[in-house]
Design a protein around this motif. Sequence first.
Motif, mmCIF file in Angstrom:
data_model
loop_
_atom_site.group_PDB
_atom_site.id
_atom_site.type_symbol
_atom_site.label_atom_id
_atom_site.label_comp_id
_atom_site.label_asym_id
_atom_site.label_seq_id
_atom_site.Cartn_x
_atom_site.Cartn_y
_atom_site.Cartn_z
ATOM 1 N N ASN A 384 0.859 -1.181 0.000
ATOM 2 C CA ASN A 384 0.000 0.000 0.000
ATOM 3 C C ASN A 384 0.896 1.231 0.000
ATOM 4 N N ILE A 385 0.964 1.888 -1.140
ATOM 5 C CA ILE A 385 1.942 2.957 -1.332
ATOM 6 C C ILE A 385 1.573 4.168 -0.473
ATOM 7 N N PRO A 386 2.451 4.600 0.420
ATOM 8 C CA PRO A 386 2.169 5.754 1.277
ATOM 9 C C PRO A 386 1.949 7.022 0.456
ATOM 10 N N ARG A 387 1.112 7.892 1.005
ATOM 11 C CA ARG A 387 0.774 9.130 0.297
ATOM 12 C C ARG A 387 2.018 9.962 -0.013
ATOM 13 N N SER A 388 2.950 10.003 0.923
ATOM 14 C CA SER A 388 4.149 10.818 0.711
ATOM 15 C C SER A 388 4.966 10.303 -0.472
ATOM 16 N N ILE A 389 5.107 8.978 -0.559
ATOM 17 C CA ILE A 389 5.851 8.400 -1.679
ATOM 18 C C ILE A 389 5.091 8.595 -2.979
ATOM 19 N N MET A 390 3.765 8.469 -2.904
ATOM 20 C CA MET A 390 2.946 8.663 -4.098
ATOM 21 C C MET A 390 3.127 10.077 -4.653
ATOM 22 N N ASP A 391 3.015 11.081 -3.781
ATOM 23 C CA ASP A 391 3.093 12.476 -4.231
ATOM 24 C C ASP A 391 4.480 12.834 -4.748
ATOM 25 N N LYS A 392 5.543 12.356 -4.045
ATOM 26 C CA LYS A 392 6.897 12.768 -4.404
ATOM 27 C C LYS A 392 7.504 11.952 -5.534
ATOM 28 N N GLU A 393 7.156 10.663 -5.600
ATOM 29 C CA GLU A 393 7.870 9.784 -6.520
ATOM 30 C C GLU A 393 6.998 9.179 -7.622
ATOM 31 N N ILE A 394 5.781 8.751 -7.281
ATOM 32 C CA ILE A 394 4.959 8.025 -8.260
ATOM 33 C C ILE A 394 4.229 8.963 -9.208
ATOM 34 N N VAL A 395 3.570 10.003 -8.669
ATOM 35 C CA VAL A 395 2.779 10.919 -9.512
ATOM 36 C C VAL A 395 3.622 11.547 -10.616
ATOM 37 N N PRO A 396 4.838 12.044 -10.319
ATOM 38 C CA PRO A 396 5.642 12.601 -11.420
ATOM 39 C C PRO A 396 5.917 11.592 -12.537
ATOM 40 N N LYS A 397 6.058 10.326 -12.183
ATOM 41 C CA LYS A 397 6.313 9.305 -13.204
ATOM 42 C C LYS A 397 5.058 9.025 -14.022
ATOM 43 N N ILE A 398 3.882 9.068 -13.354
ATOM 44 C CA ILE A 398 2.618 8.885 -14.083
ATOM 45 C C ILE A 398 2.424 10.008 -15.087
ATOM 46 N N GLN A 399 2.785 11.224 -14.687
ATOM 47 C CA GLN A 399 2.584 12.390 -15.551
ATOM 48 C C GLN A 399 3.440 12.344 -16.810
ATOM 49 N N THR A 400 4.561 11.628 -16.741
ATOM 50 C CA THR A 400 5.435 11.534 -17.925
ATOM 51 C C THR A 400 5.302 10.206 -18.652
ATOM 52 N N ASN A 401 4.571 9.255 -18.049
ATOM 53 C CA ASN A 401 4.428 7.932 -18.668
ATOM 54 C C ASN A 401 3.047 7.377 -18.347
ATOM 55 N N ASN A 402 2.157 7.375 -19.336
ATOM 56 C CA ASN A 402 0.780 6.920 -19.124
ATOM 57 C C ASN A 402 0.692 5.444 -18.750
ATOM 58 N N ASP A 403 1.699 4.676 -19.109
ATOM 59 C CA ASP A 403 1.679 3.237 -18.840
ATOM 60 C C ASP A 403 2.451 2.853 -17.581
ATOM 61 N N TYR A 404 2.850 3.845 -16.785
ATOM 62 C CA TYR A 404 3.709 3.559 -15.633
ATOM 63 C C TYR A 404 3.027 2.608 -14.642
ATOM 64 N N LEU A 405 1.783 2.852 -14.281
ATOM 65 C CA LEU A 405 1.090 2.014 -13.290
ATOM 66 C C LEU A 405 1.025 0.564 -13.758
ATOM 67 N N THR A 406 0.675 0.365 -15.018
ATOM 68 C CA THR A 406 0.569 -0.989 -15.565
ATOM 69 C C THR A 406 1.922 -1.688 -15.561
ATOM 70 N N SER A 407 2.959 -0.951 -15.947
ATOM 71 C CA SER A 407 4.293 -1.549 -16.038
ATOM 72 C C SER A 407 4.826 -1.972 -14.677
#
Length: 579
Positions: A384-407
């Motif tokens: 369960n990805i913590p909110r802090s990690i999501m905001d700082k690390e995951i969201v920026p990757k989603i914004q540059t790669n639409n397939d990031y979550l699936t990958s």
Amino acid sequence: MKPTLSIPVSRHMLKSAPYLLSIMLGMYFFSLPASTDTTDTNTSHALIKLLNSNQHPLLKQTDFSHQSNDLTKLYRFYAMQPIWLGKDRSEKNIHDALTILMNANTEGLNPVNYDAEQLHHYLQSVTIQSEIDSQTIAAYDLAVSISLLRFAHDLHSGRVDPRSFNYPQAFSTKSTLDTPALIKSSIDQNNVDALPQALAPKTKQYSLLKQALAFYRQQSEAKPHVNLEFHTSLHPGDRDPQLPEMRSRLLEMGQLSAEELQGIDTSDTLYDDISKAAVMRLQKQQGLNSDGFIGKQTLALLNQTAKEKIALIELAMERLRWLPKQPEGRQIIVNIPAFQLWAFNSAEDDNPLTMKVVVGKAKDNQTPVLWEEMKYLEFMPYWNIPRSIMDKEIVPKIQTNNDYLTSQDIELVDNNIADEEDDGEELDVVHHLKHGYVRARQRPGKKNPLGKVKFIFPNQADVYLHDTPGRGAFTRDRRDLSHGCVRVAEAEKLAEFVLENQSGWDKQSIQQAMIGPKTKRVSLKNTIPVLFFYTTAFAGQDNKLRFYPDIYGYDAQLQSALNKSANQPLLGKTTTTDG
């Protein structure tokens, strides 16, 4: 009013205190006039007046309000009469009490904080007076009691409150010791000298630290320390004029033996195989890569002075006094700056399970000190990805790669929060994540950073022990790399330890659960205490003391607090009732 002392007590004389003190006490007790009821009454009134004032002008810390309740209870045991001074009082008891205070440094405490030297001056003063007034007797007697109570508290519970460093409440809930009753019992049984043993932590670790403290105090007086300075990393086969001094240092540290040195020219500047083997032993003992190369960390170990080691040992002893009462049975301990985990079957376990760990990053994600009960573990866990990690690390990757979550095998879970802006259009993943309408979790598998098992002990910081697919971090000397949770190097062995007494679980069933397709939670029939601790001086199961880098800067914070406490107590009032 402080009396004028006509005979000074030198430091040399104080080193011979047991002999000197016996003579002084004999003179005092022999010269005492027969007590009268009037004298008893006057002394009692003087004691009560001093007790009510909460101020003692003869002591370095004049305010004794923190000891007020305990002092009142102690003197009530003796009908508000002197405890240490008087014709019918034991010469041995006051001798032992003052000797304890003078030798406080053997417990990692400072005799100055208990007015040890000054109390000896006062006692000498009364021995040379033909008549001693009741106020002087009351003042001197109370001074000894205050200092002994302060020593007792510091030795048993520590000099500063661990909550000053955001330690959990569990570190401040040690069962209240009835110190006045303990002192009374020791006085009545004429064994005041046994008080330190009764008050100090009852752990093997504390005993080993105390032994090491005595050893390094002797070393600090042996000879001046010379710093080694290698301008580049030193490798076996290199030459350097400081090699003879380095061998001498390794001999002092117990890594080289006198027999090994017999085959080496004392002036030889070659970094030879025998010296390399000694360096490798030192590196292995300290948890470093044992390659024999002398870089910054190994050089720092070689250059650590006895005085510096003494300071670290004293800080370690202070932290041990904060510990909650330790269990009789199984326990898991993580020493954060050592990057190490130990799993014990009992306090007497000489062969615990031990393994390397990765802890939280020093600047941003420090692993907290805690004391909790492990209640369950999960095989093939979701992350369960913590909110802090999501905001700082995951969201920026989603914004540059639409397939990031699936990958990354990350799925979204509805948080059942209505989105008033949702008009039925295609889900805006970033918008919904930022506003908490959905949360993200990573499915079990090879990409999951929790690996194949996590160990849960519910706590406010929401940290836990877990496996990891990344093994490279465990080869590093310094392993503060995580977001706060603790990664373990040998998760399967830890699972075997945790489930050792749980029916239906053995090595084979654990291995199957760690490759299963689904998450499996196992509740423990018997919870296991888990301690996340922080100490830079720690003796392992081999009884050898190791010193670790202060990765979070906690040693400097504690030393600063201890320096302040010497002049202004940081402690709460005693909790003993008057009854």
